[in-house]
Structure formats: structure tokens, C-alpha cells
Design a protein around this motif. Structure first.
Motif, PDB file in Angstrom:
ATOM      1  N   LEU A  66       0.812  -1.215   0.000  1.00  0.00           N
ATOM      2  CA  LEU A  66       0.000   0.000   0.000  1.00  0.00           C
ATOM      3  C   LEU A  66       0.848   1.270   0.000  1.00  0.00           C
ATOM      4  O   LEU A  66       0.314   2.372  -0.137  1.00  0.00           O
ATOM      5  CB  LEU A  66      -0.905   0.019   1.237  1.00  0.00           C
ATOM      6  CG  LEU A  66      -2.088  -0.951   1.198  1.00  0.00           C
ATOM      7  CD1 LEU A  66      -2.601  -1.229   2.600  1.00  0.00           C
ATOM      8  CD2 LEU A  66      -3.199  -0.373   0.332  1.00  0.00           C
ATOM      9  N   LYS A  67       2.161   1.079   0.174  1.00  0.00           N
ATOM     10  CA  LYS A  67       3.091   2.228   0.269  1.00  0.00           C
ATOM     11  C   LYS A  67       2.664   3.162   1.401  1.00  0.00           C
ATOM     12  O   LYS A  67       2.568   4.372   1.232  1.00  0.00           O
ATOM     13  CB  LYS A  67       3.173   2.972  -1.067  1.00  0.00           C
ATOM     14  CG  LYS A  67       3.680   2.106  -2.219  1.00  0.00           C
ATOM     15  CD  LYS A  67       3.739   2.897  -3.521  1.00  0.00           C
ATOM     16  CE  LYS A  67       4.329   2.054  -4.644  1.00  0.00           C
ATOM     17  NZ  LYS A  67       3.500   0.900  -5.009  1.00  0.00           N
ATOM     18  N   ARG A  68       2.456   2.565   2.577  1.00  0.00           N
ATOM     19  CA  ARG A  68       2.011   3.302   3.753  1.00  0.00           C
ATOM     20  C   ARG A  68       2.829   2.938   4.981  1.00  0.00           C
ATOM     21  O   ARG A  68       3.407   1.857   5.058  1.00  0.00           O
ATOM     22  CB  ARG A  68       0.536   2.997   4.043  1.00  0.00           C
ATOM     23  CG  ARG A  68      -0.419   3.555   3.001  1.00  0.00           C
ATOM     24  CD  ARG A  68      -0.526   5.054   3.113  1.00  0.00           C
ATOM     25  NE  ARG A  68      -1.175   5.662   1.957  1.00  0.00           N
ATOM     26  CZ  ARG A  68      -1.308   6.966   1.796  1.00  0.00           C
ATOM     27  NH1 ARG A  68      -0.822   7.799   2.698  1.00  0.00           N
ATOM     28  NH2 ARG A  68      -1.899   7.450   0.715  1.00  0.00           N
ATOM     29  N   LYS A 120      -7.953   4.250  18.920  1.00  0.00           N
ATOM     30  CA  LYS A 120      -7.910   4.988  17.651  1.00  0.00           C
ATOM     31  C   LYS A 120      -6.548   4.892  16.955  1.00  0.00           C
ATOM     32  O   LYS A 120      -6.155   5.773  16.209  1.00  0.00           O
ATOM     33  CB  LYS A 120      -8.255   6.470  17.860  1.00  0.00           C
ATOM     34  CG  LYS A 120      -9.635   6.713  18.468  1.00  0.00           C
ATOM     35  CD  LYS A 120     -10.758   6.295  17.542  1.00  0.00           C
ATOM     36  CE  LYS A 120     -12.096   6.897  17.973  1.00  0.00           C
ATOM     37  NZ  LYS A 120     -12.486   6.559  19.346  1.00  0.00           N
ATOM     38  N   GLY A 121      -5.822   3.814  17.219  1.00  0.00           N
ATOM     39  CA  GLY A 121      -4.537   3.619  16.551  1.00  0.00           C
ATOM     40  C   GLY A 121      -4.736   2.962  15.192  1.00  0.00           C
ATOM     41  O   GLY A 121      -5.856   2.726  14.737  1.00  0.00           O
ATOM     42  N   SER A 122      -3.630   2.653  14.542  1.00  0.00           N
ATOM     43  CA  SER A 122      -3.678   1.874  13.299  1.00  0.00           C
ATOM     44  C   SER A 122      -3.940   0.421  13.678  1.00  0.00           C
ATOM     45  O   SER A 122      -3.457  -0.061  14.706  1.00  0.00           O
ATOM     46  CB  SER A 122      -2.350   1.986  12.554  1.00  0.00           C
ATOM     47  OG  SER A 122      -2.007   3.346  12.351  1.00  0.00           O
ATOM     48  N   MET A 123      -4.691  -0.286  12.851  1.00  0.00           N
ATOM     49  CA  MET A 123      -5.021  -1.681  13.166  1.00  0.00           C
ATOM     50  C   MET A 123      -4.751  -2.587  11.967  1.00  0.00           C
ATOM     51  O   MET A 123      -5.043  -2.221  10.824  1.00  0.00           O
ATOM     52  CB  MET A 123      -6.481  -1.823  13.586  1.00  0.00           C
ATOM     53  CG  MET A 123      -6.848  -1.076  14.854  1.00  0.00           C
ATOM     54  SD  MET A 123      -8.508  -1.486  15.473  1.00  0.00           S
ATOM     55  CE  MET A 123      -8.164  -3.035  16.299  1.00  0.00           C
ATOM     56  N   LEU A 130      -7.042  -3.743   7.193  1.00  0.00           N
ATOM     57  CA  LEU A 130      -6.259  -2.651   7.768  1.00  0.00           C
ATOM     58  C   LEU A 130      -7.186  -1.459   7.982  1.00  0.00           C
ATOM     59  O   LEU A 130      -7.999  -1.138   7.118  1.00  0.00           O
ATOM     60  CB  LEU A 130      -5.105  -2.260   6.856  1.00  0.00           C
ATOM     61  CG  LEU A 130      -4.188  -3.406   6.400  1.00  0.00           C
ATOM     62  CD1 LEU A 130      -3.066  -2.865   5.535  1.00  0.00           C
ATOM     63  CD2 LEU A 130      -3.618  -4.162   7.601  1.00  0.00           C
ATOM     64  N   VAL A 131      -7.043  -0.821   9.136  1.00  0.00           N
ATOM     65  CA  VAL A 131      -7.948   0.255   9.509  1.00  0.00           C
ATOM     66  C   VAL A 131      -7.169   1.408  10.113  1.00  0.00           C
ATOM     67  O   VAL A 131      -6.275   1.199  10.943  1.00  0.00           O
ATOM     68  CB  VAL A 131      -8.988  -0.233  10.554  1.00  0.00           C
ATOM     69  CG1 VAL A 131     -10.003   0.864  10.858  1.00  0.00           C
ATOM     70  CG2 VAL A 131      -9.681  -1.495  10.089  1.00  0.00           C
ATOM     71  N   GLY A 132      -7.495   2.620   9.695  1.00  0.00           N
ATOM     72  CA  GLY A 132      -6.897   3.781  10.346  1.00  0.00           C
ATOM     73  C   GLY A 132      -6.584   4.903   9.385  1.00  0.00           C
ATOM     74  O   GLY A 132      -6.515   4.711   8.162  1.00  0.00           O
ATOM     75  N   ASP A 133      -6.375   6.081   9.961  1.00  0.00           N
ATOM     76  CA  ASP A 133      -6.077   7.256   9.139  1.00  0.00           C
ATOM     77  C   ASP A 133      -4.722   7.166   8.448  1.00  0.00           C
ATOM     78  O   ASP A 133      -4.463   7.924   7.507  1.00  0.00           O
ATOM     79  CB  ASP A 133      -6.129   8.518  10.008  1.00  0.00           C
ATOM     80  CG  ASP A 133      -7.560   8.867  10.424  1.00  0.00           C
ATOM     81  OD1 ASP A 133      -8.496   8.441   9.725  1.00  0.00           O
ATOM     82  OD2 ASP A 133      -7.727   9.548  11.448  1.00  0.00           O
ATOM     83  N   LYS A 180      -4.498   7.250   4.681  1.00  0.00           N
ATOM     84  CA  LYS A 180      -4.667   8.493   3.919  1.00  0.00           C
ATOM     85  C   LYS A 180      -3.636   9.558   4.281  1.00  0.00           C
ATOM     86  O   LYS A 180      -3.387  10.478   3.510  1.00  0.00           O
ATOM     87  CB  LYS A 180      -6.074   9.065   4.155  1.00  0.00           C
ATOM     88  CG  LYS A 180      -7.200   8.175   3.668  1.00  0.00           C
ATOM     89  CD  LYS A 180      -7.170   7.993   2.157  1.00  0.00           C
ATOM     90  CE  LYS A 180      -8.330   7.120   1.683  1.00  0.00           C
ATOM     91  NZ  LYS A 180      -8.255   6.829   0.246  1.00  0.00           N
ATOM     92  N   GLU A 181      -3.040   9.451   5.472  1.00  0.00           N
ATOM     93  CA  GLU A 181      -2.130  10.488   5.946  1.00  0.00           C
ATOM     94  C   GLU A 181      -0.675  10.057   5.798  1.00  0.00           C
ATOM     95  O   GLU A 181      -0.342   8.885   5.945  1.00  0.00           O
ATOM     96  CB  GLU A 181      -2.417  10.806   7.413  1.00  0.00           C
ATOM     97  CG  GLU A 181      -3.807  11.373   7.655  1.00  0.00           C
ATOM     98  CD  GLU A 181      -4.088  11.610   9.124  1.00  0.00           C
ATOM     99  OE1 GLU A 181      -3.242  11.225   9.960  1.00  0.00           O
ATOM    100  OE2 GLU A 181      -5.152  12.165   9.444  1.00  0.00           O
ATOM    101  N   ASN A 182       0.200  11.021   5.538  1.00  0.00           N
ATOM    102  CA  ASN A 182       1.632  10.763   5.465  1.00  0.00           C
ATOM    103  C   ASN A 182       2.393  11.427   6.600  1.00  0.00           C
ATOM    104  O   ASN A 182       3.302  10.846   7.182  1.00  0.00           O
ATOM    105  CB  ASN A 182       2.206  11.249   4.126  1.00  0.00           C
ATOM    106  CG  ASN A 182       1.739  10.390   2.969  1.00  0.00           C
ATOM    107  OD1 ASN A 182       1.733   9.171   3.082  1.00  0.00           O
ATOM    108  ND2 ASN A 182       1.322  11.009   1.878  1.00  0.00           N
ATOM    109  N   GLY A 183       2.039  12.678   6.930  1.00  0.00           N
ATOM    110  CA  GLY A 183       2.752  13.390   7.976  1.00  0.00           C
ATOM    111  C   GLY A 183       4.148  13.772   7.533  1.00  0.00           C
ATOM    112  O   GLY A 183       4.582  13.488   6.413  1.00  0.00           O
ATOM    113  N   LYS A 184       4.871  14.437   8.431  1.00  0.00           N
ATOM    114  CA  LYS A 184       6.249  14.834   8.147  1.00  0.00           C
ATOM    115  C   LYS A 184       7.099  14.595   9.383  1.00  0.00           C
ATOM    116  O   LYS A 184       6.840  15.146  10.442  1.00  0.00           O
ATOM    117  CB  LYS A 184       6.317  16.308   7.743  1.00  0.00           C
ATOM    118  CG  LYS A 184       7.731  16.774   7.389  1.00  0.00           C
ATOM    119  CD  LYS A 184       7.761  18.241   7.002  1.00  0.00           C
ATOM    120  CE  LYS A 184       9.196  18.687   6.686  1.00  0.00           C
ATOM    121  NZ  LYS A 184       9.265  20.137   6.349  1.00  0.00           N
ATOM    122  N   SER A 185       8.100  13.762   9.238  1.00  0.00           N
ATOM    123  CA  SER A 185       8.968  13.437  10.362  1.00  0.00           C
ATOM    124  C   SER A 185       9.909  14.592  10.684  1.00  0.00           C
ATOM    125  O   SER A 185      10.456  15.233   9.784  1.00  0.00           O
ATOM    126  CB  SER A 185       9.793  12.186  10.034  1.00  0.00           C
ATOM    127  OG  SER A 185      10.753  11.960  11.039  1.00  0.00           O
TER     128      SER A 185
END
Length: 247
Positions: free
Chosen positions: A119-121, A156-159, A222-225, A228-233
Motif C-alpha cells: 500500500l506504500k504506507r 484509535k490507533g492503526s489496526m 487494515l484500519v486507520g487514518d 490516507k495520511e503521510n505526515g512529516k517526520s
């Protein structure tokens, strides 16, 4: 020696180097036929004995391995993914311990890691979820009440939900008690296999998505934001100081 080897998610090139080497050397390979593709068995010697454990009981599997060990053979017990995750190796190791037979466990690439790659996530998103919950829905195999799906979803974490796609309606029902209906979901079937399929949508659509795709097994939910989100480290931010980059 008996080796419990993680076969990875399916692609033979995702075997570890150590796991591949042991398969090439093994005299006997006992493998989970419903989950390990033929391509992985292509790593074995042509004269190696290969036995599908799908129809065997625990006692038969252990007896096979012990018998071969006492004949001086090198044995690989080949499990899908990583043996430490839903691998059912504990009872086999207990039997070997009782017989005083040595063994070693070789880790593999789990399907939940291969799914993120497909999924490149990232499950952990800078500025977003920093927690990944790996679990399953209670079915014939029970789950402790405090680890029920809806209770875990409260974080509400990634699952990454294993062994549950055949009960997608129940998964959807339990998750909707905690997640918003529009929460992103993905179903990854046979990840890294040639027939891999990925379907994506929203949690409120999960049951319909799975039914329309005809997916009944060998798939992760797989479940979670993070989908859709990438964020920035901050790690690579020029203003962020750490031990290797200081003013």
C-alpha cells in the motif's frame, strides 16, 4: 536440528537469506500447504521430502519431525509469515522440549508488513498514530474479553486485523462503535502472491466491499487514518537537532 522457519507472506524473494538457506539444505520440509505457495517450495532440494501438514494433527506433525531427527536428517517446519505471530508453534516446541530435541526459530516477514509495503504506507505516521494494534476477531478461537475488537479500537490507533475477513460484518459492527464511519480501510488479499488484490474504501463500506470482491480468507483488514495520511517526520527537518546533527 529442527528449524521453525517463517516463509514470509508468499513471495519467495521475501524469505530471509537464512530461511532460504535452510530450505535448500533440508532433508524434510513440513509445510502449511494452504498458506505456503508452491513458489516457496521451489527453494527446496529436488530430492527433499516435502509433506503438507494441512490434514495432519499435532501428534502426527511432531512424530514426523522427531522420526526424521532421530534418523539424522535436517528438518524445516515451514510456517507462513512469521512463526511468532499466529504461528501455532508453541505446542510443537513444548512436545520437542519434552523429548529433549533441539530446535531453532527463524523469523520471517509478516503479511502485515508486506501489506504496508504493498500500500506504500506507514502504520506509524508522524503527527498521527504512533500505535499499531495487531489482532483478530474472536471466532472459534476465543479472544480475552478485554481484548475485544471494539475495546482495542477505542485507542484509535492503526489496526491490522488477521483471520477475520470471513466475518467482515462483525468487524465493521465492532469497529463502528469507536471509529467514525468514514475511517479509511483496506483489505489486502494474498499479499505478495501473484494473485494479490487490494480493495480500499471506508469503514462503513467494509462488509459490502468484501462481499462484492468475493474475499473469504487469506486477507488482512487494515484500519486507520494512516491509509490516507503521510505526515512529516522531524528526523530529517533541517531545524531538528539530534546526536548526529547539531549547531
Amino acid at each position: 536440528m529442527i528449524y521453525f522457519v517463517g516463509a514470509g507472506p508468499g513471495d519467495p524473494e521475501l524469505l530471509t537469506v537464512k530461511g532460504q538457506g535452510l530450505l535448500q539444505e533440508a532433508d524434510l520440509v513440513v509445510y502449511a500447504g494452504s498458506l505456503v505457495p508452491e513458489a516457496v517450495l521451489g527453494c527446496c532440494r529436488h530430492d527433499a521430502e516435502k509433506i503438507d501438514s494441512a490434514k495432519l494433527a499435532l501428534e502426527e506433525i511432531v512424530s514426523l519431525m522427531i522420526g526424521a531427527y532421530r534418523q539424522g536428517k535436517k528438518i524445516v517446519r515451514l510456517h507462513t509469515g512469521d512463526p511468532g505471530l499466529y504461528g501455532a508453534i508453541g505446542e510443537q516446541m513444548k512436545e520437542l522440549d519434552q523429548q529433549g530435541i533441539p530446535y531453532e526459530v527463524i523469523p520471517g516477514v509478516s503479511s502485515f508488513l508486506a501489506a504496508a509495503a504493498a500500500l506504500k504506507r506507514e502504520y506509524t505516521v508522524p503527527g498521527g498514530s504512533q500505535t499499531l494494534i495487531v489482532t483478530r476477531l474472536a471466532g472459534r478461537t476465543p479472544v480475552p474479553p478485554e481484548q475485544a475488537l471494539d475495546k482495542l479500537a477505542a485507542h484509535k490507533g492503526s489496526m491490522a486485523i488477521f483471520l477475520s475477513v470471513g466475518m467482515a460484518d462483525r468487524v465493521q459492527e465492532e469497529l463502528l462503535r469507536q471509529y467514525p464511519p468514514k475511517t479509511p480501510v483496506a483489505v489486502v488479499e494474498r499479499v505478495s502472491w501473484p494473485e494479490q488484490r487490494i480493495i480500499e474504501g471506508e469503514l462503513r463500506q467494509l462488509t459490502r466491499m468484501v462481499q462484492e470482491a468475493g474475499i473469504t480468507r487469506t486477507a488482512l483488514i487494515l484500519v486507520g487514518d494512516f491509509l490516507k495520511e503521510n505526515g512529516k517526520s522531524l528526523l530529517y527537518d533541517g531545524e531538528f537537532q539530534h546526536g548526529y546533527r547539531q549547531d
